[in-house]
Design a protein around this motif. Structure first.
Motif, mmCIF file in Angstrom:
data_model
loop_
_atom_site.group_PDB
_atom_site.id
_atom_site.type_symbol
_atom_site.label_atom_id
_atom_site.label_comp_id
_atom_site.label_asym_id
_atom_site.label_seq_id
_atom_site.Cartn_x
_atom_site.Cartn_y
_atom_site.Cartn_z
ATOM 1 N N ILE A 506 25.994 44.396 106.914
ATOM 2 C CA ILE A 506 26.698 44.135 105.655
ATOM 3 C C ILE A 506 25.892 43.179 104.781
ATOM 4 O O ILE A 506 25.709 43.411 103.571
ATOM 5 N N GLN A 507 25.390 42.106 105.375
ATOM 6 C CA GLN A 507 24.612 41.136 104.602
ATOM 7 C C GLN A 507 23.320 41.753 104.071
ATOM 8 O O GLN A 507 22.919 41.494 102.932
ATOM 9 N N THR A 508 22.684 42.579 104.884
ATOM 10 C CA THR A 508 21.459 43.251 104.436
ATOM 11 C C THR A 508 21.745 44.167 103.257
ATOM 12 O O THR A 508 20.981 44.213 102.281
ATOM 13 N N ASP A 509 22.861 44.899 103.329
ATOM 14 C CA ASP A 509 23.229 45.784 102.220
ATOM 15 C C ASP A 509 23.555 44.987 100.961
ATOM 16 O O ASP A 509 23.225 45.415 99.840
ATOM 17 N N CYS A 510 24.217 43.848 101.120
ATOM 18 C CA CYS A 510 24.523 43.004 99.957
ATOM 19 C C CYS A 510 23.240 42.560 99.260
ATOM 20 O O CYS A 510 23.125 42.634 98.020
ATOM 21 N N LEU A 511 22.275 42.092 100.030
ATOM 22 C CA LEU A 511 21.004 41.649 99.452
ATOM 23 C C LEU A 511 20.265 42.815 98.801
ATOM 24 O O LEU A 511 19.648 42.664 97.739
ATOM 25 N N PHE A 512 20.336 43.982 99.426
ATOM 26 C CA PHE A 512 19.677 45.161 98.859
ATOM 27 C C PHE A 512 20.326 45.560 97.532
ATOM 28 O O PHE A 512 19.631 45.898 96.558
ATOM 29 N N LEU A 513 21.657 45.519 97.473
ATOM 30 C CA LEU A 513 22.360 45.850 96.232
ATOM 31 C C LEU A 513 22.002 44.868 95.117
ATOM 32 O O LEU A 513 21.783 45.265 93.962
ATOM 33 N N LEU A 514 21.940 43.595 95.458
ATOM 34 C CA LEU A 514 21.560 42.597 94.454
ATOM 35 C C LEU A 514 20.147 42.855 93.941
ATOM 36 O O LEU A 514 19.871 42.710 92.740
ATOM 37 N N SER A 515 19.250 43.250 94.833
ATOM 38 C CA SER A 515 17.875 43.547 94.415
ATOM 39 C C SER A 515 17.843 44.724 93.451
ATOM 40 O O SER A 515 17.134 44.694 92.434
ATOM 41 N N LEU A 516 18.605 45.777 93.758
ATOM 42 C CA LEU A 516 18.627 46.949 92.890
ATOM 43 C C LEU A 516 19.206 46.631 91.515
ATOM 44 O O LEU A 516 18.717 47.115 90.487
ATOM 45 N N GLY A 532 23.272 31.883 93.596
ATOM 46 C CA GLY A 532 22.498 32.886 94.311
ATOM 47 C C GLY A 532 21.236 32.313 94.918
ATOM 48 O O GLY A 532 20.847 32.676 96.040
ATOM 49 N N VAL A 533 20.592 31.393 94.181
ATOM 50 C CA VAL A 533 19.376 30.758 94.704
ATOM 51 C C VAL A 533 19.689 29.966 95.962
ATOM 52 O O VAL A 533 18.952 30.024 96.959
ATOM 53 N N GLU A 534 20.776 29.227 95.951
ATOM 54 C CA GLU A 534 21.151 28.437 97.128
ATOM 55 C C GLU A 534 21.437 29.338 98.332
ATOM 56 O O GLU A 534 21.086 29.009 99.472
ATOM 57 N N VAL A 535 22.065 30.476 98.061
ATOM 58 C CA VAL A 535 22.332 31.419 99.157
ATOM 59 C C VAL A 535 21.022 31.931 99.746
ATOM 60 O O VAL A 535 20.849 31.998 100.973
ATOM 61 N N LEU A 536 20.062 32.268 98.868
ATOM 62 C CA LEU A 536 18.781 32.782 99.357
ATOM 63 C C LEU A 536 18.034 31.734 100.175
ATOM 64 O O LEU A 536 17.403 32.057 101.193
ATOM 65 N N ILE A 537 18.085 30.471 99.740
ATOM 66 C CA ILE A 537 17.392 29.413 100.481
ATOM 67 C C ILE A 537 17.971 29.275 101.885
ATOM 68 O O ILE A 537 17.245 29.076 102.863
ATOM 69 N N GLN A 538 19.279 29.421 101.998
ATOM 70 C CA GLN A 538 19.888 29.343 103.333
ATOM 71 C C GLN A 538 19.443 30.508 104.217
ATOM 72 O O GLN A 538 19.216 30.336 105.416
ATOM 73 N N HIS A 553 18.093 40.823 112.479
ATOM 74 C CA HIS A 553 17.699 39.667 111.669
ATOM 75 C C HIS A 553 16.382 39.923 110.937
ATOM 76 O O HIS A 553 16.148 39.361 109.854
ATOM 77 N N ASN A 554 15.516 40.749 111.514
ATOM 78 C CA ASN A 554 14.247 41.056 110.846
ATOM 79 C C ASN A 554 14.484 41.783 109.523
ATOM 80 O O ASN A 554 13.854 41.486 108.506
ATOM 81 N N LYS A 555 15.420 42.740 109.527
ATOM 82 C CA LYS A 555 15.751 43.443 108.284
ATOM 83 C C LYS A 555 16.400 42.492 107.282
ATOM 84 O O LYS A 555 16.164 42.584 106.073
ATOM 85 N N LEU A 556 17.225 41.582 107.800
ATOM 86 C CA LEU A 556 17.887 40.616 106.922
ATOM 87 C C LEU A 556 16.861 39.726 106.232
ATOM 88 O O LEU A 556 16.967 39.445 105.027
ATOM 89 N N LEU A 557 15.855 39.286 106.967
ATOM 90 C CA LEU A 557 14.826 38.428 106.385
ATOM 91 C C LEU A 557 14.019 39.174 105.327
ATOM 92 O O LEU A 557 13.735 38.637 104.243
ATOM 93 N N LEU A 558 13.655 40.414 105.609
ATOM 94 C CA LEU A 558 12.900 41.199 104.630
ATOM 95 C C LEU A 558 13.731 41.460 103.374
ATOM 96 O O LEU A 558 13.209 41.426 102.250
ATOM 97 N N SER A 559 15.027 41.733 103.555
ATOM 98 C CA SER A 559 15.899 41.945 102.393
ATOM 99 C C SER A 559 16.026 40.675 101.570
ATOM 100 O O SER A 559 16.134 40.727 100.335
ATOM 101 N N THR A 560 16.007 39.524 102.239
ATOM 102 C CA THR A 560 16.082 38.246 101.517
ATOM 103 C C THR A 560 14.842 38.035 100.658
ATOM 104 O O THR A 560 14.930 37.617 99.490
ATOM 105 N N VAL A 561 13.675 38.313 101.224
ATOM 106 C CA VAL A 561 12.428 38.179 100.463
ATOM 107 C C VAL A 561 12.432 39.133 99.271
ATOM 108 O O VAL A 561 12.044 38.767 98.148
ATOM 109 N N ASP A 562 12.886 40.366 99.498
ATOM 110 C CA ASP A 562 12.953 41.342 98.410
ATOM 111 C C ASP A 562 13.925 40.885 97.328
ATOM 112 O O ASP A 562 13.669 41.044 96.124
ATOM 113 N N CYS A 563 15.041 40.304 97.752
ATOM 114 C CA CYS A 563 16.033 39.816 96.792
ATOM 115 C C CYS A 563 15.472 38.639 95.993
ATOM 116 O O CYS A 563 15.724 38.507 94.788
#
Length: 600
Positions: A506-516, A532-538, A553-563
């Motif tokens: 769910i979190q990975t999809d949220c970050l992906f949607l924000l990126s799109l 949003g910046v504070e969320v990304l830093i966490q 967690h690996n996908k979550l980290l990559l989605s965070t960088v993309d976001c």
């Protein structure tokens, strides 16, 4: 009178007859007597032959010796040739076939291996006797074949004879190929309904083994049996046994071969008629179960590319039921249809949702879905109208909602205009809001239902947002989806104890949607804001050890960088906010987060 028959004299006056079986020399004389043409000798010859045959039946009533089988079946074939002109031989043939229900007898343990080829050939000949048009003969053949798989209670007799083993009999039956012969004999039973039912019962038992299924499929069993499924049968036995055979063929045979044989217009039409008959007129428990079995079978056929489900008219008849009972219809097929909302009806509704996904690969099917307002029915399942009367239980409603969300994620990208016209974005965002406010169906139990609902919403939103349809993305942003997605991320950050594979998805999809949504749009990046910046830093402060946990967690980290790249970089205000957040005084734990953010 018997003494005047020279060929039968040895058989009649044997001083030491065997009670279990006739000696092979005597049987040879009987066969020799039978082969004499009836027209050559006096008319009393037939009476003598029938008398001798009855004597054979009586003395072999406990079973045939393995070494006598070859002669016994030659006698049967002679009787079979005379049945049409002399019915007396038909009754004798039935008696001999009835003895075949008993285990064959062996004198030595080695007899089973010694006479294996003979037994195989004789059992094969038994199947070919189905050519005889007498119903009683055909029924007796079926009964004898079934007995090969029946456990017997025979023990060693006083004279040293013992029955052949059960596994030996089953092996000989499979090697004989009689199952293939019986399938081909289905065409001979068109005018004999009771015989057809016996034959289907036999094939049902034979289809429990993979060897027999392979032989049956070689004779096009699936196709031939399917042709009979829509025939009128008040008892319902024909449809039940045919369905059981098809399922046995699927489970024990080649699934690809079965679906290939059933993928003809005639077979699908037959299955369609049987399904509609049970749906509209079947009210008993087993009829509803059989209805669902047929629908599942049609779903398996639909998975085969090129299956003519549309050409056969199946989908046109099925479409009104896809939207029932969510939408009212004046279609005569559903006008008088009544569901009891029991477990069988619930299973049927799930199967209907599943077949939508399977059929969605066909463009013609999508057109029928549009005409049938399938998208609207899906949205009513996802978020029912407040005024609607829900007849499903809470558990059933929740499960249907989750499956409708899964179906929506497949159909929405293919029916985007219908998705937009149904205001599906609004519906999904409201459902997501209800999930967090406690009004969703997922709150009947633990948090598992909540996360399942949320995952379904995210998958559906991701499927349509990935199309990069500008008006649709703008509609989402106008309804505050960016803030709502950030709220979901903050909710999970505050509950590390609930972290599992579903939560990470769910979190990975949220970050992906924000990126799109934010990529290339400065205004949306500003909406992303400092929160949003504070969320990304966490998220960037993720423990490195978790990356290899296997949960995602690996996908979550990559989605965070993309976001971070899509939502922050490229907007001066957001970059300044990120730099300011990194420059603030930190605790030791926060310092690690800043270093991770700086490294990125």
């Amino acid at each position: 009178m018997l003494s005047s028959a020279p060929h039968a004299r040895g058989f009649i006056h044997d001083s030491k007859p065997r009670p279990e079986a006739v000696r092979v020399t005597d049987l040879s004389r009987v066969l020799q007597l039978l082969r004499e043409p009836l027209s050559v000798v006096s008319s009393s010859l037939k009476e003598r032959q029938v008398f001798i045959l009855k004597k054979v039946v009586k003395q072999c009533q406990h079973g045939f010796l393995l070494r006598d089988l070859a002669v016994i079946f030659k006698i049967m074939n002679v009787c079979a040739e005379r049945v049409s002109d002399h019915p007396e031989y038909g009754r004798i043939l039935c008696d001999l076939l009835q003895i075949c229900r008993l285990p064959f007898l062996k004198e030595k343990s080695s007899d089973e291996m010694k006479y294996a080829a003979v037994v195989t050939d004789c059992v094969s000949q038994m199947g070919f006797l189905m050519r005889i048009p007498l119903p009683e003969v055909r029924r007796q053949i079926c009964s004898s074949v079934i007995a090969f798989y029946s456990r017997d209670k025979h023990r060693h007799s006083s004279d040293g004879l013992s029955p052949a083993r059960l596994d030996y009999r089953a092996l000989m039956l499979e090697r004989s190929g009689v199952s293939e012969t019986l399938v081909m004999s289905l065409a001979l039973t068109e005018e004999q309904h009771s015989v057809k039912l016996c034959l289907l019962q036999t094939l049902q038992i034979l289809s429990r083994t993979s060897v027999n299924c392979k032989l049956m499929l070689r004779a096009q069993a699936a196709q031939k049996i399917c042709f009979h499924m829509s025939e009128g049968d008040p008892s319902g036995e024909l449809l039940f046994r045919s369905s059981e055979i098809l399922w046995n063929l699927l489970e024990n045979g080649s699934r690809q071969e079965v679906t290939s044989q059933l993928s003809s217009s005639d077979c699908i039409a037959s299955l369609r008629d049987a399904f509609l008959h049970l749906l509209l007129k079947g009210f008993r428990h087993h009829e509803r179960q059989l209805r669902n079995d047929l629908l599942l079978l049609l779903s398996l056929i639909a998975e085969k590319p090129g299956a003519p489900l549309i050409e056969s008219g199946f989908l046109k008849h099925l479409t009104p039921f896809l939207t029932f009972p969510e939408l009212k219809s004046h279609n005569p097929l559903v006008r008088n249809l009544k569901l009891t909302f029991n477990q069988e009806d619930f299973e049927m509704k799930k199967l209907l949702l599943n077949i939508m996904v399977v059929l969605s690969r066909d463009l013609s099917a999508l057109q029928l879905f549009r005409e049938g307002r399938v998208m609207l029915a899906l949205m009513l399942l996802v978020k029912p109208s407040p005024s609607a009367v829900c007849r499903w239980t809470s558990r059933q409603q929740e499960e249907l909602q989750l499956q409708a969300l899964s179906t929506l994620s497949t159909l929405a990208p293919l029916m985007l205009d219908e998705y937009i016209s149904c205001q599906a974005n609004t519906c999904l965002l409201l459902l997501q809001d209800d999930t967090f406010s406690g009004r969703g169906h997922g709150f009947h139990g633990s948090g598992g239902g909540r996360k399942a609902q949320l995952r379904g919403c995210m998958r559906a939103l991701r499927s349509v947002t990935s199309l990069e349809h500008k008006p649709l993305q703008q509609d989402l942003c106008d309804q505050g989806v960016i803030g709502q997605l950030l709220g979901v991320l903050r909710w999970f950050l505050g509950r590390p104890q609930d972290e599992d594979a579903v939560a990470l998805e769910i979190q990975t999809d949220c970050l992906f949607l924000l990126s799109l949504l934010c990529e290339g749009d400065v205004h949306r990046k500003e909406l992303f804001g400092r929160d949003g910046v504070e969320v990304l830093i966490q998220y960037l402060s993720l423990d490195a050890a978790l990356v290899f946990s296997g949960l995602g967690h690996n996908k979550l980290l990559l989605s965070t960088v993309d976001c971070l790249w899509s939502c922050v970089v490229g907007c001066f205000g957001m970059e300044s906010a990120a730099a300011a957040a990194a420059a603030e005084p930190q605790t030791h734990a926060d310092a690690a987060r800043v270093r991770a953010a700086g490294a990125v």
